[in-house]
Design a protein around this motif. Sequence first.
Motif, PDB file in Angstrom:
ATOM      1  N   TRP A  96       0.862  -1.183   0.000  1.00  0.00           N
ATOM      2  CA  TRP A  96       0.000   0.000   0.000  1.00  0.00           C
ATOM      3  C   TRP A  96       0.897   1.231   0.000  1.00  0.00           C
ATOM      4  N   GLU A  97       0.946   1.949  -1.126  1.00  0.00           N
ATOM      5  CA  GLU A  97       1.907   3.033  -1.300  1.00  0.00           C
ATOM      6  C   GLU A  97       1.356   4.410  -0.898  1.00  0.00           C
ATOM      7  N   ALA A  98       0.382   4.436  -0.025  1.00  0.00           N
ATOM      8  CA  ALA A  98      -0.221   5.715   0.376  1.00  0.00           C
ATOM      9  C   ALA A  98       0.806   6.643   1.011  1.00  0.00           C
ATOM     10  N   ASP A  99       0.654   7.948   0.747  1.00  0.00           N
ATOM     11  CA  ASP A  99       1.531   8.926   1.393  1.00  0.00           C
ATOM     12  C   ASP A  99       0.917   9.397   2.707  1.00  0.00           C
ATOM     13  N   GLY A 100       1.630  10.269   3.403  1.00  0.00           N
ATOM     14  CA  GLY A 100       1.200  10.708   4.720  1.00  0.00           C
ATOM     15  C   GLY A 100      -0.166  11.366   4.728  1.00  0.00           C
ATOM     16  N   GLU A 101      -0.444  12.191   3.722  1.00  0.00           N
ATOM     17  CA  GLU A 101      -1.725  12.891   3.680  1.00  0.00           C
ATOM     18  C   GLU A 101      -2.879  11.915   3.507  1.00  0.00           C
ATOM     19  N   GLU A 102      -2.722  10.947   2.627  1.00  0.00           N
ATOM     20  CA  GLU A 102      -3.776   9.950   2.418  1.00  0.00           C
ATOM     21  C   GLU A 102      -4.013   9.132   3.676  1.00  0.00           C
ATOM     22  N   ILE A 103      -2.931   8.789   4.367  1.00  0.00           N
ATOM     23  CA  ILE A 103      -3.053   8.013   5.602  1.00  0.00           C
ATOM     24  C   ILE A 103      -3.827   8.795   6.657  1.00  0.00           C
ATOM     25  N   LEU A 104      -3.484  10.073   6.844  1.00  0.00           N
ATOM     26  CA  LEU A 104      -4.175  10.899   7.838  1.00  0.00           C
ATOM     27  C   LEU A 104      -5.659  11.051   7.505  1.00  0.00           C
ATOM     28  N   GLN A 105      -5.976  11.195   6.227  1.00  0.00           N
ATOM     29  CA  GLN A 105      -7.374  11.294   5.813  1.00  0.00           C
ATOM     30  C   GLN A 105      -8.129  10.011   6.141  1.00  0.00           C
ATOM     31  N   MET A 106      -7.456   8.880   5.929  1.00  0.00           N
ATOM     32  CA  MET A 106      -8.098   7.599   6.206  1.00  0.00           C
ATOM     33  C   MET A 106      -8.298   7.391   7.706  1.00  0.00           C
ATOM     34  N   VAL A 107      -7.336   7.827   8.508  1.00  0.00           N
ATOM     35  CA  VAL A 107      -7.483   7.734   9.966  1.00  0.00           C
ATOM     36  C   VAL A 107      -8.669   8.582  10.422  1.00  0.00           C
ATOM     37  N   GLN A 108      -8.821   9.769   9.853  1.00  0.00           N
ATOM     38  CA  GLN A 108      -9.931  10.633  10.204  1.00  0.00           C
ATOM     39  C   GLN A 108     -11.269   9.996   9.834  1.00  0.00           C
ATOM     40  N   SER A 109     -11.346   9.432   8.633  1.00  0.00           N
ATOM     41  CA  SER A 109     -12.579   8.772   8.197  1.00  0.00           C
ATOM     42  C   SER A 109     -12.889   7.570   9.076  1.00  0.00           C
ATOM     43  N   GLN A 110     -11.851   6.832   9.427  1.00  0.00           N
ATOM     44  CA  GLN A 110     -12.037   5.669  10.281  1.00  0.00           C
ATOM     45  C   GLN A 110     -12.517   6.083  11.668  1.00  0.00           C
ATOM     46  N   SER A 111     -11.997   7.184  12.184  1.00  0.00           N
ATOM     47  CA  SER A 111     -12.408   7.678  13.501  1.00  0.00           C
ATOM     48  C   SER A 111     -13.903   7.999  13.515  1.00  0.00           C
ATOM     49  N   GLU A 112     -14.382   8.604  12.446  1.00  0.00           N
ATOM     50  CA  GLU A 112     -15.801   8.946  12.351  1.00  0.00           C
ATOM     51  C   GLU A 112     -16.661   7.686  12.257  1.00  0.00           C
ATOM     52  N   ALA A 113     -16.191   6.698  11.474  1.00  0.00           N
ATOM     53  CA  ALA A 113     -16.965   5.473  11.286  1.00  0.00           C
ATOM     54  C   ALA A 113     -17.000   4.619  12.541  1.00  0.00           C
ATOM     55  N   MET A 114     -15.961   4.720  13.370  1.00  0.00           N
ATOM     56  CA  MET A 114     -15.849   3.867  14.554  1.00  0.00           C
ATOM     57  C   MET A 114     -16.802   4.253  15.679  1.00  0.00           C
ATOM     58  N   VAL A 115     -17.303   5.469  15.648  1.00  0.00           N
ATOM     59  CA  VAL A 115     -18.139   5.950  16.756  1.00  0.00           C
ATOM     60  C   VAL A 115     -19.298   4.996  17.026  1.00  0.00           C
ATOM     61  N   GLY A 116     -20.010   4.612  15.976  1.00  0.00           N
ATOM     62  CA  GLY A 116     -21.160   3.731  16.141  1.00  0.00           C
ATOM     63  C   GLY A 116     -20.781   2.340  16.628  1.00  0.00           C
ATOM     64  N   TYR A 117     -19.671   1.813  16.120  1.00  0.00           N
ATOM     65  CA  TYR A 117     -19.239   0.476  16.535  1.00  0.00           C
ATOM     66  C   TYR A 117     -18.778   0.469  17.982  1.00  0.00           C
ATOM     67  N   ILE A 118     -18.114   1.527  18.411  1.00  0.00           N
ATOM     68  CA  ILE A 118     -17.664   1.623  19.798  1.00  0.00           C
ATOM     69  C   ILE A 118     -18.880   1.632  20.730  1.00  0.00           C
ATOM     70  N   GLU A 119     -19.882   2.420  20.388  1.00  0.00           N
ATOM     71  CA  GLU A 119     -21.108   2.458  21.201  1.00  0.00           C
ATOM     72  C   GLU A 119     -21.773   1.087  21.253  1.00  0.00           C
ATOM     73  N   LEU A 120     -21.762   0.381  20.122  1.00  0.00           N
ATOM     74  CA  LEU A 120     -22.405  -0.931  20.040  1.00  0.00           C
ATOM     75  C   LEU A 120     -21.719  -1.950  20.945  1.00  0.00           C
ATOM     76  N   VAL A 121     -20.407  -2.017  20.910  1.00  0.00           N
ATOM     77  CA  VAL A 121     -19.694  -3.044  21.689  1.00  0.00           C
ATOM     78  C   VAL A 121     -19.628  -2.681  23.168  1.00  0.00           C
ATOM     79  N   GLN A 122     -19.839  -1.415  23.499  1.00  0.00           N
ATOM     80  CA  GLN A 122     -19.803  -0.998  24.897  1.00  0.00           C
ATOM     81  C   GLN A 122     -21.169  -1.082  25.572  1.00  0.00           C
ATOM     82  N   GLU A 123     -22.205  -1.445  24.832  1.00  0.00           N
ATOM     83  CA  GLU A 123     -23.536  -1.573  25.426  1.00  0.00           C
ATOM     84  C   GLU A 123     -23.588  -2.683  26.452  1.00  0.00           C
TER      85      GLU A 123
END
Length: 320
Positions: free
Chosen positions: A293-320
């Motif tokens: 995976w040849e992603a550069d730093g900017e692409e990686i940071l964008q993906m981490v941000q998107s993943q952080s937003e997507a994880m909110v619902g899953y975190i709430e689900l597993v912590q119920e």
Amino acid sequence: MKRIATLILALVLTCSLLLCASAEGIWPEKEITIIQPWSLGGGPDVITRQIASYSNKILGVPMIVENHTGGSGTIGMNDFLEAADDGYTLFCCNGPLFSLTPSFIDVDYTIDDITPLVGIRITEFVILTNASSGITNIQELVDYANEGNFVTYATPGGPGNDSWTMITALFKTLGIAAEAVPYDGGQEAINALVGGHVDVAIGSPPVYRDYVINGELNCLGTFIPEGLDVEGIGHIDSFKDQGVDIEFTGMDYFAVRSTVDAEKQAVLKDFVLQVYADPDFQKFMADMGMAPWEADGEEILQMVQSQSEAMVGYIELVQE
């Protein structure tokens, strides 16, 4: 006498030039360490060790991999941040250390403490069963649970780990009564499934591929929304395709401390990209059912941000 003085002066000048050349010499000048926060034999460990094997040839210095495991990657992260910011310490990082783990474990770091250099791989989690169970898809697993069977599942880590979170969220979404059995790394989790110690496991291609090809394990589906094509196995349907509203795309990448000199960062990134361009390394990755995976730093940071937003619902689900 004059000739001797001239020779001495020439010698002094030569030594001065050599010292300057040494002080401003080609970097790196000594061994480089990759801190690997995951266990021996797992996908990230196998890949980083293969990359490190190119260091003497390309950089002229050795590169070693040290496994600092535990705490869902946080022990390795803390050790990495305590190392000198001289570029001689790399870290095998992933998105969940920022998007997920802080919701389960108190951490002292933020994304600002690191600089992503270049991607390593996209993490393609698949849910698997032992072939002897006869369970070949997610609906058959639901039926098995509805018959009154209590399901146990192996994960490469505990709460705060991406694989633990996603498989736990999957079972909660499906309404399956199940219990996680954490192991120290992906290979141990797969070994537990092959040995019949658990009903289900989660893994990525490097650790499960050969078992599926040999007929010992079945793939039930992947969190990758478009599905997954694995060399030697074929297409693995996504859970989305099977009517289950859950998805996850993870990643591993190399990082240095954010205060490392930009020129040293460039040298390290160029080294990794040279490795990725090598036909033997490409074959090595293909044999594991993966690609660099040849992603550069900017692409990686964008993906981490998107993943952080997507994880909110899953975190709430597993912590119920």
